[in-house]
Design a protein around this motif. Structure first.
Motif, PDB file in Angstrom:
ATOM      1  N   THR A 216      11.617  28.277 -74.678  1.00 36.50           N
ATOM      2  CA  THR A 216      11.707  29.630 -74.128  1.00 36.50           C
ATOM      3  C   THR A 216      12.740  30.411 -74.934  1.00 36.50           C
ATOM      4  N   SER A 217      12.527  31.712 -75.028  1.00 41.38           N
ATOM      5  CA  SER A 217      13.407  32.543 -75.850  1.00 41.38           C
ATOM      6  C   SER A 217      14.827  32.620 -75.299  1.00 41.38           C
ATOM      7  N   GLY A 218      15.003  32.304 -74.022  1.00 40.44           N
ATOM      8  CA  GLY A 218      16.339  32.351 -73.430  1.00 40.44           C
ATOM      9  C   GLY A 218      17.090  31.038 -73.494  1.00 40.44           C
ATOM     10  N   TYR A 225      18.578  25.700 -82.696  1.00 41.60           N
ATOM     11  CA  TYR A 225      17.768  24.794 -83.515  1.00 41.60           C
ATOM     12  C   TYR A 225      16.912  25.582 -84.506  1.00 41.60           C
ATOM     13  N   LEU A 226      16.173  26.559 -84.019  1.00 41.05           N
ATOM     14  CA  LEU A 226      15.279  27.316 -84.893  1.00 41.05           C
ATOM     15  C   LEU A 226      16.048  28.062 -85.978  1.00 41.05           C
ATOM     16  N   ASP A 227      17.168  28.654 -85.626  1.00 44.42           N
ATOM     17  CA  ASP A 227      17.971  29.354 -86.626  1.00 44.42           C
ATOM     18  C   ASP A 227      18.478  28.388 -87.698  1.00 44.42           C
ATOM     19  N   TYR A 228      18.864  27.182 -87.282  1.00 48.62           N
ATOM     20  CA  TYR A 228      19.402  26.200 -88.223  1.00 48.62           C
ATOM     21  C   TYR A 228      18.330  25.689 -89.186  1.00 48.62           C
ATOM     22  N   ALA A 253       2.512  29.853 -76.400  1.00 44.26           N
ATOM     23  CA  ALA A 253       2.611  31.305 -76.589  1.00 44.26           C
ATOM     24  C   ALA A 253       4.066  31.738 -76.689  1.00 44.26           C
ATOM     25  N   ASN A 254       4.934  31.140 -75.881  1.00 44.54           N
ATOM     26  CA  ASN A 254       6.360  31.450 -75.957  1.00 44.54           C
ATOM     27  C   ASN A 254       6.932  31.054 -77.313  1.00 44.54           C
ATOM     28  N   MET A 258       8.846  33.085 -80.553  1.00 43.36           N
ATOM     29  CA  MET A 258      10.136  32.667 -81.098  1.00 43.36           C
ATOM     30  C   MET A 258      10.054  32.427 -82.600  1.00 43.36           C
ATOM     31  N   LEU A 259       8.955  31.850 -83.050  1.00 37.54           N
ATOM     32  CA  LEU A 259       8.777  31.620 -84.487  1.00 37.54           C
ATOM     33  C   LEU A 259       8.542  32.932 -85.228  1.00 37.54           C
TER      34      LEU A 259
END
Length: 451
Positions: A216-218, A225-228, A253-254, A258-259
């Motif tokens: 989830t985006s929150g 993790y995704l930023d790293y 879908a969430n 985020m990606l």
């Protein structure tokens, strides 16, 4: 003309031109309904939802390979957990026993057409049971971890495990007790492991983060993790998480949002643990999860929380599809068998409030098979399945043959699905409605239409 389908999510049911009551149950008000639009279809079967974590004997010999092949299992996921505990795994000097296990599971996966997700954390010794005296990178020292990954790579190469049928799942559920240090130390481990595997095995498939929960985006952990992984160029090929419970279609879908917001893309997604043991590992919820995984084009593996020596064991039942020890099909195994029998083109189905399904139509075989289920706690009672825009090849003499089968919820051997009804239904306005008396949301149903 057929229309190609990619993803479709549940939406309001569309009305069919005519309703024809099923002879199987007395007419009554439906508590939920699904609509199949047989004019909208596209995409051949992948059986992507058929998979499990562990579930076979440690030597890979039982349950029988036939039980696995008949349901066209596409995912096997394991790492030798619990072997040698309390002092198992590489960190405790117990690497060899677990590697021998990996070889046996990989041979079974290769022989039955499944890909194998190599659970690296299990090889290290982190399995929720064993003692873990050290974690990769403790005190900034990565020597032991580097030697460990090099050992895995060398053994994988020596045993022909260098193709795309092997996925390197670097750590299981790193946000809970399977990882005993900070997220920053985990991320450094991911970077080092990913870089080493990709350098040694060109084209290696990396899977992660296998998060215990949904994206989830929150969620701060997911965002970090995704930023790293983007900043360090170690984005996994397959993005993975666990639905225990969850909804793969919604979660995917969430994750897509985020990606996209980071300019990232991945080759695929895997819900590599789904369906918690108990109410979710029943025929109805199993069919519902299959439908949701098909909607998001996500791979799936049934969860398995068994313990060695308990029933069910971690090394038995194929994720609670077959009986413990005896390895005989239960009701939920038949859900996957009917799923495996689907051929032709995936067909659009609009989900109900608590029910969903997977539908395929095959003009060559002149057959359509639907596998239908309800999420845990779903509605019970009369459920309408409305088939609109029936193709001409499926209708004969103004009617269609309808076979309704029930896959019962039970922890005992089920020799075959129960035939609820079989007979002809009149087609009116190019549509029929089959009404099922869904007495228990834990049950699943298959509907086969033939001319």
């Amino acid at each position: 003309m057929s229309r190609r389908l990619g993803r479709w999510l549940a939406g309001p049911a569309i009305a069919v031109l005519a309703l024809v009551a099923s002879p199987a149950v007395p007419a009554q008000a439906a508590v939920d309904s699904m609509t199949v639009d047989m004019s909208t279809y596209g995409g051949t079967p992948t059986y992507r939802a058929s998979g499990f974590i562990y579930g076979l004997a440690q030597n890979g010999s039982t349950p029988s390979a036939s039980l696995q092949s008949q349901i066209k299992v596409k995912t096997m996921r394991a790492g030798g957990s619990q072997i040698g505990c309390p002092n198992g795994g590489y960190v405790n000097g117990g690497y060899t026993a677990r590697w021998n296990f990996i070889k046996a599971y990989y041979a079974r996966a290769r022989g039955t057409g499944a890909h194998f997700s190599l659970l690296v954390s299990g090889m290290w010794g982190s399995d929720g049971v064993c003692t873990v005296p050290r974690w990769p990178g403790d005190s900034g020292n990565w020597t032991e971890y580097t030697a460990f990954i090099n050992q895995l790579i060398a053994d994988a190469k020596a045993n022909g495990m260098t193709g795309s049928d092997v996925r390197w799942d670097l750590w299981n559920e790193p946000n809970i007790f399977f990882w005993g240090r900070t997220q920053s130390q985990y991320l450094e481990m991911v970077k080092r492991g990913t870089q080493m595997v990709r350098a040694a095995i060109p084209g290696a498939v990396i899977e992660g983060p296998s998060y215990a929960g949904v994206p989830t985006s929150g969620n701060a952990w997911w965002n970090t993790y995704l930023d790293y992984v983007k900043a360090n160029n170690v984005v996994p090929n397959i993005m993975s998480w666990h639905d225990l419970p969850g909804d793969p279609a919604t979660d995917s879908a969430n994750l897509a949002g985020m990606l996209s917001s980071r300019g990232l893309s991945v080759a695929g997604e895997s819900v590599n643990e789904y369906g918690a043991f108990g109410d979710e590992q029943q025929p109805g919820p199993s069919a519902w999860y299959i439908a949701r995984l098909e909607r998001c084009n996500c791979d799936g593996a049934r969860a398995n929380w068994g313990m060695v020596g308990q029933t069910p064991s971690l090394y038995d039942t194929m994720g609670w599809l077959v009986t413990a020890n005896a390895g005989q099909p239960m009701g939920q195994w038949w859900v996957y068998q009917r799923y495996a029998s689907q051929t032709g083109q995936r067909t659009k189905i609009t989900a109900g409030s608590s029910h969903d399904g997977t539908v395929f139509q095959d003009s060559s075989a002149r057959r359509s098979v639907s596998v239908l289920g309800a999420k845990a706690g779903g509605a019970q009672g009369a459920i309408d399945i409305r088939y609109a825009n029936l193709p001409s090849w499926l209708v004969s003499g103004g009617s269609v043959n309808v076979l309704v089968e029930r896959m019962p919820s039970t922890n005992a051997y089920v020799s075959a699905p129960t035939v609820v009804s079989s007979g002809r239904m009149t087609v009116s306005g190019n549509a029929v409605t089959v009404s099922v008396n869904w007495a228990s949301a834990k049950d699943a149903y298959a509907i086969t239409l033939t001319p």
